[in-house]
Write a protein that holds these residues in place. Structure first.
Motif, short mmCIF file in Angstrom:
data_model
loop_
_atom_site.label_atom_id
_atom_site.label_comp_id
_atom_site.label_asym_id
_atom_site.label_seq_id
_atom_site.Cartn_x
_atom_site.Cartn_y
_atom_site.Cartn_z
N ALA A 1 -45.06 -8.71 -112.12
CA ALA A 1 -43.74 -8.75 -111.49
C ALA A 1 -42.69 -8.05 -112.35
O ALA A 1 -42.76 -8.07 -113.58
CB ALA A 1 -43.33 -10.19 -111.23
N THR A 2 -41.72 -7.45 -111.70
CA THR A 2 -40.66 -6.72 -112.38
C THR A 2 -39.76 -7.66 -113.19
O THR A 2 -39.31 -8.68 -112.66
CB THR A 2 -39.78 -5.98 -111.36
OG1 THR A 2 -40.61 -5.28 -110.43
CG2 THR A 2 -38.85 -5.00 -112.06
N PRO A 3 -39.47 -7.35 -114.43
CA PRO A 3 -38.49 -8.14 -115.19
C PRO A 3 -37.15 -8.17 -114.45
O PRO A 3 -36.66 -7.14 -113.99
CB PRO A 3 -38.36 -7.37 -116.51
CG PRO A 3 -39.64 -6.62 -116.64
CD PRO A 3 -40.04 -6.26 -115.24
N GLY A 4 -36.59 -9.35 -114.30
CA GLY A 4 -35.29 -9.46 -113.65
C GLY A 4 -35.32 -9.65 -112.16
O GLY A 4 -34.28 -9.83 -111.53
N GLY A 5 -36.51 -9.63 -111.56
CA GLY A 5 -36.60 -9.89 -110.13
C GLY A 5 -37.08 -8.71 -109.31
O GLY A 5 -37.11 -7.57 -109.77
N ALA A 6 -37.44 -9.00 -108.07
CA ALA A 6 -37.99 -7.99 -107.16
C ALA A 6 -36.97 -6.90 -106.87
O ALA A 6 -35.77 -7.14 -106.81
CB ALA A 6 -38.44 -8.65 -105.86
N GLY A 7 -37.48 -5.70 -106.68
CA GLY A 7 -36.63 -4.58 -106.32
C GLY A 7 -37.35 -3.67 -105.34
O GLY A 7 -38.53 -3.85 -105.06
N LEU B 1 -48.81 4.82 -98.64
CA LEU B 1 -47.50 4.34 -98.21
C LEU B 1 -47.56 2.82 -98.11
O LEU B 1 -48.39 2.28 -97.37
CB LEU B 1 -47.13 4.93 -96.85
CG LEU B 1 -47.13 6.47 -96.76
CD1 LEU B 1 -46.86 6.91 -95.33
CD2 LEU B 1 -46.11 7.06 -97.71
N PHE B 2 -46.69 2.12 -98.84
CA PHE B 2 -46.76 0.67 -98.84
C PHE B 2 -46.09 0.12 -97.59
O PHE B 2 -44.94 0.45 -97.29
CB PHE B 2 -46.10 0.07 -100.08
CG PHE B 2 -46.53 -1.34 -100.33
CD1 PHE B 2 -47.73 -1.60 -100.97
CD2 PHE B 2 -45.78 -2.41 -99.87
CE1 PHE B 2 -48.16 -2.90 -101.18
CE2 PHE B 2 -46.19 -3.72 -100.08
CZ PHE B 2 -47.39 -3.96 -100.73
N PRO B 3 -46.80 -0.73 -96.83
CA PRO B 3 -46.32 -1.15 -95.51
C PRO B 3 -45.03 -1.97 -95.52
O PRO B 3 -44.74 -2.70 -96.47
CB PRO B 3 -47.49 -2.00 -94.96
CG PRO B 3 -48.68 -1.55 -95.73
CD PRO B 3 -48.16 -1.24 -97.10
N SER B 4 -44.30 -1.85 -94.43
CA SER B 4 -43.13 -2.70 -94.19
C SER B 4 -43.48 -3.85 -93.25
O SER B 4 -42.62 -4.63 -92.87
CB SER B 4 -42.00 -1.87 -93.58
OG SER B 4 -42.42 -1.22 -92.39
N ALA C 1 -42.13 -7.01 -102.33
CA ALA C 1 -41.57 -6.59 -101.04
C ALA C 1 -40.99 -7.77 -100.27
O ALA C 1 -39.93 -7.66 -99.64
CB ALA C 1 -42.66 -5.90 -100.20
N LYS C 2 -41.67 -8.91 -100.35
CA LYS C 2 -41.20 -10.08 -99.61
C LYS C 2 -40.01 -10.75 -100.27
O LYS C 2 -39.17 -11.36 -99.60
CB LYS C 2 -42.36 -11.07 -99.44
CG LYS C 2 -43.44 -10.58 -98.47
CD LYS C 2 -44.50 -11.62 -98.19
CE LYS C 2 -45.44 -11.82 -99.36
NZ LYS C 2 -46.59 -12.71 -99.00
N THR D 1 -42.27 1.21 -97.58
CA THR D 1 -41.32 0.62 -98.53
C THR D 1 -41.69 1.08 -99.94
O THR D 1 -42.73 1.70 -100.16
CB THR D 1 -41.35 -0.91 -98.47
OG1 THR D 1 -42.65 -1.37 -98.87
CG2 THR D 1 -41.05 -1.42 -97.07
N GLY D 2 -40.83 0.71 -100.90
CA GLY D 2 -41.10 1.05 -102.31
C GLY D 2 -40.90 -0.11 -103.24
O GLY D 2 -40.08 -0.05 -104.16
#
Length: 426
Positions: A292-298, A339-342, A372-373, A145-146
């Motif tokens: 954390a990303t401004p505006g929410g997870a992506g 690689l970030f896990p799924s 990611a979650k 995932t990204g």
């Protein structure tokens, strides 16, 4: 940076060699010998030690793996093979543009028929859904995932007299407006500071947070809607506020703004840690943090594995991909090639939870795991790329050429309409 993780990793790969076993005893439709399973992927998409293990004998099967890392334009080579219906690999990796292959779904196995449905609970729900066609066929199995986060220079934020610790930066920039205000304070104290490399980065990462993108599952174009225009206006605002480094993707400035310290903050996917500061500014080790990303997870990026209908042994192929993408092995793939896990079970694995010295000893996995979650997921259409590219080109015209935002938006939408009409989508 606006270059994708796959494009970065494939640099230097050269052109792809012909797959081993082309003259084996398999049929003309499938690559490799009868006792092999052939696989296509690109450089940096799998863990080499796991592949080496499978190349001897794939766990749980009597088959061996014959893997080819394809260089150059991977998607074109895959689509060409599918169009010719000859010399197609048994297994192929697919990038985050998985929906591009949905029109070819008849050339892939439904993985639920091979037992994938029993493993659904091991994966992030939104990631699982991305591999399923609008008709309900599970065409692609989750790999990485990204998830996104806000990367920032702790030392420069301290110099600017703004919050420096991740929790405090997150509180100061809970949304994009807060991030812009924070960026303005940093730039006032440290002239020349930027919070993005270019205008399209803001656009892409704003889109990456949305619950809907350019088209609906039933084929309706919504890329001219308010949700896209808001991402557009946000991108233009960052430029108008003087907070973009104006380092366009593919230019010589792309890495330079990281190396010279001009880019002091950046909303990016997990893979940017390697692509950006670790690659372009190794001397800044210990000076970066994430929150954390401004505006929410992506989410931006992440790959899949698919089994073609030409596969010599679909059951063995599924045994392999489900083994390769288990939580244990996805944790190994995070170590190399990052690689970030799924698979959420991987997020507490010691191989992920080790403090990262480059980020001042911060456990950055905690930030990306939450992203990611929490990412809500969105529908990706087969036409997303041909929609996004004209809009991105017009945004560059705004930043580089001084074109008015409204005119660029109108021209971009006209070009999108032409492209979708040419593709038969509208």
């Amino acid at each position: 940076m606006t270059v994708t993780r796959r494009q970065f990793l494939v640099l230097g790969a050269g052109t792809g060699a012909a797959a081993a076993g082309l003259t084996g005893c398999g049929s003309r439709s499938s690559l490799g010998a009868a006792d092999q399973l052939s696989m296509w992927t690109w450089v940096g998409s799998v863990n080499d030690s796991l592949i080496s293990e499978a190349e001897k004998t794939i766990p749980g099967t009597s088959k061996q793996l014959s893997m080819t890392r394809i260089g150059g334009d991977y998607k074109t080579k895959v689509l060409t093979a599918l169009a010719g219906k000859s010399l197609v690999p048994d297994i192929m990796a697919i990038n985050d543009d998985v929906a591009t292959y949905f029109p070819n779904a008849d050339q892939f196995h439904d993985l639920n028929e091979l037992g994938a449905d029993k493993l659904k609970g091991d994966f992030l729900d939104w990631k699982w859904k991305l591999g399923i066609t609008p008709q309900g066929k599970m065409m692609a199995y989750p790999m990485d995932t990204g998830p996104t986060a806000l990367f920032y220079r702790h030392d420069i934020f301290a110099k600017a007299g703004v919050p420096t610790e991740p929790a405090d930066v997150q509180a100061a920039a809970p949304d994009w407006d807060g991030f812009i205000q924070l960026g303005k304070k940093v730039k006032q104290a440290v002239p020349g500071s930027s919070i993005t490399d270019n205008i399209t980065s803001v656009f892409d990462y704003a889109i990456a947070q949305l619950t809907k993108r350019y088209m609906t599952p039933d084929g309706q174009y919504i890329g001219d809607g308010d949700h896209i225009r808001q991402a557009w206006d946000l991108s233009v605002r960052v430029v108008k506020e003087g907070l973009s480094a104006n380092a366009q993707s593919g230019s010589t400035d792309a890495n330079a703004v990281v190396t010279n310290g001009k880019l002091v903050a950046f909303v990016g996917a997990v893979w940017w840690a390697q692509l950006g500061p670790k690659n372009a500014a190794p001397k800044t080790k210990g000076q970066w943090r994430v929150c954390a990303t401004p505006g929410g997870a992506g989410n931006r990026g992440g790959s899949f594995l698919a089994i073609t209908k030409y596969c010599k042994d679909p059951a063995a192929a599924f045994a392999f991909i489900s083994w390769l993408e288990s939580s244990r092995n996805q944790a190994e793939a995070f170590k190399d090639p990052v690689l970030f896990p799924s698979t959420p079970a991987s997020y507490t694995d010691p191989r992920l939870t080790e403090p990262d010295p480059f980020f001042g000893g911060q456990r950055i996995v905690d930030v990306f795991a939450e992203s990611a979650k929490k990412y809500p997921g969105a529908y990706f259409s087969p036409y997303d790329t041909i929609i996004r590219d004209p809009l991105a080109a017009e945004l560059v015209n705004v930043e580089v050429g001084g074109k008015s935002s409204d005119q660029a938006w109108k021209d971009g939408q006209k070009q999108v309409e032409r492209e979708l009409t040419r593709a038969g989508a509208i």
